[in-house]
Motif scaffolding. Sequence first.
Motif, PDB file in Angstrom:
ATOM      1  N   ASP A  11       0.611  -1.444   0.063  1.00 57.42           N
ATOM      2  CA  ASP A  11      -0.399   0.041  -0.092  1.00 57.42           C
ATOM      3  C   ASP A  11       1.118   0.692   0.047  1.00 57.42           C
ATOM      4  OD1 ASP A  11      -2.399   1.638   0.278  1.00 57.42           O
ATOM      5  OD2 ASP A  11      -3.185   0.723   2.187  1.00 57.42           O
ATOM      6  N   TRP A  12       1.270   1.882  -1.438  1.00 55.53           N
ATOM      7  CA  TRP A  12       2.216   3.140  -1.538  1.00 55.53           C
ATOM      8  C   TRP A  12       1.632   3.931  -0.707  1.00 55.53           C
ATOM      9  CZ3 TRP A  12       6.201   1.414  -2.903  1.00 55.53           C
ATOM     10  CH2 TRP A  12       6.876   0.332  -3.979  1.00 55.53           C
ATOM     11  N   PHE A  13       0.611   4.101  -0.546  1.00 53.07           N
ATOM     12  CA  PHE A  13      -0.048   5.558   0.279  1.00 53.07           C
ATOM     13  C   PHE A  13       0.396   5.578   1.303  1.00 53.07           C
ATOM     14  CE2 PHE A  13      -3.366   7.755   2.786  1.00 53.07           C
ATOM     15  CZ  PHE A  13      -3.463   8.663   2.377  1.00 53.07           C
ATOM     16  N   TYR A  14       0.539   5.150   1.931  1.00 53.86           N
ATOM     17  CA  TYR A  14       0.815   4.871   3.900  1.00 53.86           C
ATOM     18  C   TYR A  14       2.967   5.040   3.738  1.00 53.86           C
ATOM     19  CZ  TYR A  14      -3.953   3.203   4.617  1.00 53.86           C
ATOM     20  OH  TYR A  14      -4.687   3.532   5.348  1.00 53.86           O
ATOM     21  N   LEU A  15       3.529   4.661   2.201  1.00 55.08           N
ATOM     22  CA  LEU A  15       4.521   4.848   3.278  1.00 55.08           C
ATOM     23  C   LEU A  15       5.253   6.558   2.039  1.00 55.08           C
ATOM     24  CD1 LEU A  15       6.019   1.808   1.059  1.00 55.08           C
ATOM     25  CD2 LEU A  15       6.139   2.042   3.222  1.00 55.08           C
ATOM     26  N   VAL A  16       4.012   6.845   1.681  1.00 54.04           N
ATOM     27  CA  VAL A  16       4.688   7.953   0.533  1.00 54.04           C
ATOM     28  C   VAL A  16       5.157   9.237   1.571  1.00 54.04           C
ATOM     29  CG1 VAL A  16       3.867  10.804   0.033  1.00 54.04           C
ATOM     30  CG2 VAL A  16       2.856   7.977  -0.659  1.00 54.04           C
ATOM     31  N   PRO A  17       5.150   9.556   3.009  1.00 54.66           N
ATOM     32  CA  PRO A  17       6.033  10.224   3.511  1.00 54.66           C
ATOM     33  C   PRO A  17       7.775   9.396   3.441  1.00 54.66           C
ATOM     34  CG  PRO A  17       3.735   9.717   4.929  1.00 54.66           C
ATOM     35  CD  PRO A  17       4.235   8.827   4.573  1.00 54.66           C
ATOM     36  N   LEU A  18       7.654   8.735   4.047  1.00 48.52           N
ATOM     37  CA  LEU A  18       9.188   7.950   4.264  1.00 48.52           C
ATOM     38  C   LEU A  18       9.343   8.076   2.513  1.00 48.52           C
ATOM     39  CD1 LEU A  18       8.290   4.963   6.176  1.00 48.52           C
ATOM     40  CD2 LEU A  18      10.154   7.150   6.696  1.00 48.52           C
ATOM     41  N   LEU A  19       9.199   7.717   1.792  1.00 43.86           N
ATOM     42  CA  LEU A  19       9.303   7.646   0.623  1.00 43.86           C
ATOM     43  C   LEU A  19       9.889   9.021  -0.397  1.00 43.86           C
ATOM     44  CD1 LEU A  19       7.318   5.633  -1.740  1.00 43.86           C
ATOM     45  CD2 LEU A  19       9.614   4.665  -1.157  1.00 43.86           C
ATOM     46  N   VAL A  20       9.066  10.142   0.047  1.00 43.71           N
ATOM     47  CA  VAL A  20       9.700  11.426  -0.151  1.00 43.71           C
ATOM     48  C   VAL A  20      10.814  11.966   0.554  1.00 43.71           C
ATOM     49  CG1 VAL A  20       8.667  13.855   0.151  1.00 43.71           C
ATOM     50  CG2 VAL A  20       6.963  12.472  -0.447  1.00 43.71           C
ATOM     51  N   GLY A  25      16.208  12.525  -0.549  1.00 45.28           N
ATOM     52  CA  GLY A  25      17.803  12.365   0.132  1.00 45.28           C
ATOM     53  C   GLY A  25      18.446  11.502  -1.122  1.00 45.28           C
ATOM     54  N   VAL A  26      18.430  10.771  -1.798  1.00 49.18           N
ATOM     55  CA  VAL A  26      18.829  10.107  -2.993  1.00 49.18           C
ATOM     56  C   VAL A  26      19.078  11.285  -3.945  1.00 49.18           C
ATOM     57  CG1 VAL A  26      18.837   8.506  -4.149  1.00 49.18           C
ATOM     58  CG2 VAL A  26      17.680   7.716  -2.277  1.00 49.18           C
ATOM     59  N   LEU A  27      18.049  12.103  -4.031  1.00 53.39           N
ATOM     60  CA  LEU A  27      17.954  12.877  -4.607  1.00 53.39           C
ATOM     61  C   LEU A  27      19.324  13.917  -4.882  1.00 53.39           C
ATOM     62  CD1 LEU A  27      16.758  13.977  -8.172  1.00 53.39           C
ATOM     63  CD2 LEU A  27      15.341  15.784  -7.039  1.00 53.39           C
ATOM     64  N   GLY A  28      19.396  14.001  -3.528  1.00 52.91           N
ATOM     65  CA  GLY A  28      20.334  15.321  -3.178  1.00 52.91           C
ATOM     66  C   GLY A  28      21.649  14.670  -3.107  1.00 52.91           C
ATOM     67  N   VAL A  29      21.588  13.527  -3.071  1.00 49.15           N
ATOM     68  CA  VAL A  29      23.119  12.717  -3.743  1.00 49.15           C
ATOM     69  C   VAL A  29      23.644  13.143  -5.143  1.00 49.15           C
ATOM     70  CG1 VAL A  29      25.050  10.282  -4.024  1.00 49.15           C
ATOM     71  CG2 VAL A  29      23.778  11.108  -1.649  1.00 49.15           C
ATOM     72  N   LEU A  30      22.290  12.741  -6.060  1.00 45.91           N
ATOM     73  CA  LEU A  30      22.807  13.522  -7.442  1.00 45.91           C
ATOM     74  C   LEU A  30      22.975  14.313  -7.582  1.00 45.91           C
ATOM     75  CD1 LEU A  30      20.069  10.905  -9.172  1.00 45.91           C
ATOM     76  CD2 LEU A  30      22.633  10.125  -8.906  1.00 45.91           C
TER      77      LEU A  30
END
Length: 586
Positions: A11-20, A25-30
């Motif tokens: 259920d991806w909806f409940y993972l949104v805060p963590l994923l964001v 953070g991963v995007l910041g490395v890039l």
Amino acid sequence: MTPAFIEPVVDWFYLVPLLVVLGAGVLGVLVEAFVPDRVRRDVQLWLALAALVGGLVAVVLQWDDVNDAIADQSVVQVLGGSLVLTPATLLIQGALLVIAALALVVIADRSSGNDAFAPTAAAIPGSDYEEIARRRGLVQTEVFPLFLFSVGGMLLFPAAGDLLTMFIALEVLSFPLYVLSGMARHRRLLSQEASLKYFLLGAFSSALFLFGMALVYGFAGTLELRFIANAIITGTGLEGMGMVFVTGLVLMLAGLLFKVGAVPFHQWTPDVYSGAPTPITGFMAACTKMAAFGAVLRVVYWTVPFFGSAGHADITEAFGVGMWTIAIATMVLGSVVAVVQHDIKRVLAYSSIAHAGFILVGVTALSYEAIPATIFYLGAYGLATVGAFAIVHLVRETSTAHGDDAVILGEATHLSQWAGLARRSPWLAGAFTLFLLSFAGIPLTAGFIGKFTVFSAAVAAGDWPLALVGVLASAVAVFFYVRIVVLMYFVAPADEATAATAAADEATASTAAGDEVAPEHWDSPEAGVGLRLATAPARAAAGVQVLRGGAGIRVVVALCALGTVALGVFPGPVLDLVAEATKFIP
């Protein structure tokens, strides 16, 4: 015959805060790798702020669904129970994101023309390489993805539904902090020493948690908290191995209590708080404590109360005695040792230890009335802490006591350097006084409401001696808070006191030689008396300058002050919200 493949349901909806947050953070490395230097810092800052705001919006959108699940006598389980969401979890996550956003603005401040972080954290302090990097104006923007990774771990920590996920969250939030603690721009050796101490002691506490987790698994045959509770209630755990479980639980709590700085796991706190970059200290003191106590609440309330219902009241009683001992030792040591400190960051560090003890009073009560009190206290403490360390970040040493060409150095942390702060910056002194009064638990501040609700919950649970010790420790703590207020408002600045003392010495010498003493020197010896009585001898070699601060950090201080007053004067709506959110096990 090959068994049919069962597709996992996520259920991806409940993972949104963590994923964001973690995705940012991963995007910041890039960004570090591909974005040009001239715009990299701005991109990193706005990316981090957007991630925190996006995570907060996602938490708010999840509120109704999680509340509906509670109304149906169930909880939201994600990834097969690895995450368990309740309204209390969302409340802690939301408060974490708000306070982290405030801390991020302080981290990004560049009031003195450079930020709080070394241009090359891996360089040897004082080396030619470090000096070249400083002269070239290199900026350490890796701070922002590290910050986001740590926040992601903090969000996961109180939401973990099994012990393995909780351990992963512990490591994810800890490793970035080990690095960030050693990146101070000034006092580089002290900063790197703090980082090393934090890493070594943190690794030790993680090992304790992991070993305790293994023992709990040996007893219950599972790592999921709900099944561990079921094994206790039904007696389906390993027969005759109840003490194995208790030992494992104690070791796990030792690993968690290290993160909150409770005695006897507090040794790292003063050194790390004083050595780490001040904005990181504020972030760590507020957000790490909130996330760790969220995990402590989850572990304790999913295990200990079930011992009594399973006929093991003796185990519950033994746990209560152990937690009483830790809470009392933490309150007393933090309050008493802070009295003899002469460094403002070490004073706040021991204050943080004392507050960990006050919060443990609510945890030890083992009543569901204590849970909202504990969460409210964490929020009130977090606001005041971020605001206080933001002000510490603005009070700086200069290379010389006088002159327009003085170079701005690190924070002026010696208490004598805070003398007369109200003359230099009345609004900063007023805000810092408000935060200190909140720490002390003075009425009409959020700290008073927090302490009152926690102690009231303890009294209602029959733990009135623990609450009494908390009140006495708070009375002791008032002394060192008020001492700082007296320094800021009623003692002359160190440079003025030194000049007055020199004038007094000159006048005394003239009197000995038979000369007449000028009237303006009659009372001059008193100029230095208050400073000597209030704290250790002044640091007069360098000057002190209060930075005006950028718009962002001024807004943060104002918001923290406003929140501290609002939660102290009108706490009802927030207390009602927290009480409604904590009707179910956290």
